[in-house]
Design a protein around this motif. Structure first.
Motif, PDB file in Angstrom:
ATOM      1  N   ALA A   1       0.921  -1.423  -0.119  1.00 56.28           N
ATOM      2  CA  ALA A   1       0.051  -0.088  -0.224  1.00 56.28           C
ATOM      3  C   ALA A   1       0.868   1.218   0.086  1.00 56.28           C
ATOM      4  O   ALA A   1       0.562   2.302  -0.519  1.00 56.28           O
ATOM      5  N   GLN A   2       2.064   1.052   0.608  1.00 55.59           N
ATOM      6  CA  GLN A   2       2.735   2.384   0.754  1.00 55.59           C
ATOM      7  C   GLN A   2       3.737   2.582  -0.702  1.00 55.59           C
ATOM      8  O   GLN A   2       3.690   3.906  -0.867  1.00 55.59           O
ATOM      9  N   TRP A   3       3.889   1.597  -1.261  1.00 56.82           N
ATOM     10  CA  TRP A   3       4.654   1.719  -2.507  1.00 56.82           C
ATOM     11  C   TRP A   3       3.597   2.301  -3.600  1.00 56.82           C
ATOM     12  O   TRP A   3       3.991   2.839  -4.187  1.00 56.82           O
ATOM     13  N   LYS A   4       2.333   1.710  -3.329  1.00 60.98           N
ATOM     14  CA  LYS A   4       1.316   2.083  -4.428  1.00 60.98           C
ATOM     15  C   LYS A   4       0.946   3.532  -4.510  1.00 60.98           C
ATOM     16  O   LYS A   4       0.852   4.441  -5.224  1.00 60.98           O
ATOM     17  N   SER A   5       1.040   3.990  -2.987  1.00 67.17           N
ATOM     18  CA  SER A   5       0.711   5.356  -2.753  1.00 67.17           C
ATOM     19  C   SER A   5       1.951   6.401  -3.197  1.00 67.17           C
ATOM     20  O   SER A   5       1.587   7.524  -3.412  1.00 67.17           O
ATOM     21  N   GLU A   6       3.079   6.055  -3.212  1.00 73.78           N
ATOM     22  CA  GLU A   6       4.301   6.712  -3.507  1.00 73.78           C
ATOM     23  C   GLU A   6       4.664   6.731  -4.959  1.00 73.78           C
ATOM     24  O   GLU A   6       5.488   7.647  -5.474  1.00 73.78           O
ATOM     25  N   LEU A   7       4.414   5.728  -5.682  1.00 74.00           N
ATOM     26  CA  LEU A   7       4.839   5.662  -6.983  1.00 74.00           C
ATOM     27  C   LEU A   7       3.639   5.668  -7.967  1.00 74.00           C
ATOM     28  O   LEU A   7       2.507   5.581  -7.645  1.00 74.00           O
ATOM     29  N   THR A   8       3.844   6.160  -9.272  1.00 75.99           N
ATOM     30  CA  THR A   8       2.828   6.202 -10.260  1.00 75.99           C
ATOM     31  C   THR A   8       2.515   4.839 -10.330  1.00 75.99           C
ATOM     32  O   THR A   8       3.422   3.927 -10.364  1.00 75.99           O
ATOM     33  N   PRO A   9       1.271   4.521 -11.422  1.00 76.71           N
ATOM     34  CA  PRO A   9       0.861   3.408 -11.782  1.00 76.71           C
ATOM     35  C   PRO A   9       2.132   2.663 -12.467  1.00 76.71           C
ATOM     36  O   PRO A   9       2.293   1.333 -12.416  1.00 76.71           O
ATOM     37  N   GLU A  10       2.532   3.232 -13.614  1.00 80.41           N
ATOM     38  CA  GLU A  10       3.655   2.702 -14.240  1.00 80.41           C
ATOM     39  C   GLU A  10       4.817   2.297 -13.428  1.00 80.41           C
ATOM     40  O   GLU A  10       5.724   1.174 -13.480  1.00 80.41           O
ATOM     41  N   GLN A  11       5.545   3.156 -12.656  1.00 78.10           N
ATOM     42  CA  GLN A  11       6.604   2.807 -11.641  1.00 78.10           C
ATOM     43  C   GLN A  11       6.130   1.599 -10.862  1.00 78.10           C
ATOM     44  O   GLN A  11       7.085   0.799 -10.778  1.00 78.10           O
ATOM     45  N   TYR A  12       5.023   1.575 -10.329  1.00 74.23           N
ATOM     46  CA  TYR A  12       4.719   0.463  -9.508  1.00 74.23           C
ATOM     47  C   TYR A  12       4.749  -0.956 -10.271  1.00 74.23           C
ATOM     48  O   TYR A  12       5.167  -1.858  -9.687  1.00 74.23           O
ATOM     49  N   ASP A  13       4.130  -0.711 -11.391  1.00 74.09           N
ATOM     50  CA  ASP A  13       4.111  -2.233 -12.105  1.00 74.09           C
ATOM     51  C   ASP A  13       5.476  -2.691 -12.478  1.00 74.09           C
ATOM     52  O   ASP A  13       5.671  -3.850 -12.307  1.00 74.09           O
ATOM     53  N   VAL A  14       6.458  -1.485 -12.801  1.00 73.04           N
ATOM     54  CA  VAL A  14       7.833  -2.147 -13.087  1.00 73.04           C
ATOM     55  C   VAL A  14       8.591  -2.518 -12.012  1.00 73.04           C
ATOM     56  O   VAL A  14       9.026  -3.252 -11.808  1.00 73.04           O
ATOM     57  N   LEU A  15       8.661  -1.517 -11.039  1.00 69.35           N
ATOM     58  CA  LEU A  15       9.401  -1.608  -9.850  1.00 69.35           C
ATOM     59  C   LEU A  15       9.153  -2.699  -8.697  1.00 69.35           C
ATOM     60  O   LEU A  15       9.917  -3.225  -8.152  1.00 69.35           O
TER      61      LEU A  15
END
Length: 160
Positions: A38-52
């Motif tokens: 949840a923290q990663w999802k709130s801090e990253l863009t959807p594209e960043q979250y998908d890749v990272l």
């Protein structure tokens, strides 16, 4: 007989708890920066979250840095850990930013056998974010390596 059953139940419960602890230790990676999903999802863009975080891949020739050659360095988009210098960047014509080496200690490697291929995944050593893969088809005059990196997983920091 009752005592034997109670003793066996006690021994069984101890062994099953112990084995569960071992499994949990193996599954949870330890990084300097560790956050919940949840923290990663709130801090990253959807594209960043998908890749990272989900090990996705951006389309070739679509990222911000595939044809970018300004002086500076590239950091992890998730945790700002310095990963590559601009001196290590080269034009591989593959459509993703390519580097012939990472900053020492900045990345970790993992065998990736998804999609029926045998590759080496490159991840940020600080947060475990997926950056891309490394191949042995880089410039022979330097390291021979090609760190094929998703633009969305990195952030460029210009030289001052």
């Amino acid at each position: 007989m009752k005592k034997i059953i109670i003793l066996l139940a006690f021994v069984f419960s101890l062994s099953s708890c112990h084995s569960q602890e071992k499994k949990a230790e193996k599954v949870i990676p330890k990084y300097k920066i560790s956050k919940t999903d949840a923290q990663w999802k709130s801090e990253l863009t959807p594209e960043q979250y998908d890749v990272l975080r989900k090990k996705g891949t951006e389309a070739s020739f679509s990222g911000e840095y595939w044809n970018h050659f300004e002086k500076g360095y590239y950091a992890c988009a998730a945790c700002k850990n310095p990963l590559f210098t601009s001196d290590a960047k080269f034009n591989s014509e593959c459509g993703w930013p390519s580097f012939d080496q990472a900053i020492k200690g900045s990345v970790i490697y993992k065998t990736d056998s998804t999609f029926g291929m045998q590759r080496t995944e490159v991840m940020c050593a600080n947060c475990g974010g997926h950056l891309g893969h490394v191949f042995d088809d880089g410039p022979a005059e330097t390291t021979g390596k090609r760190f094929c990196t998703n633009s969305v997983s990195i952030l460029f920091i210009p030289k001052k």
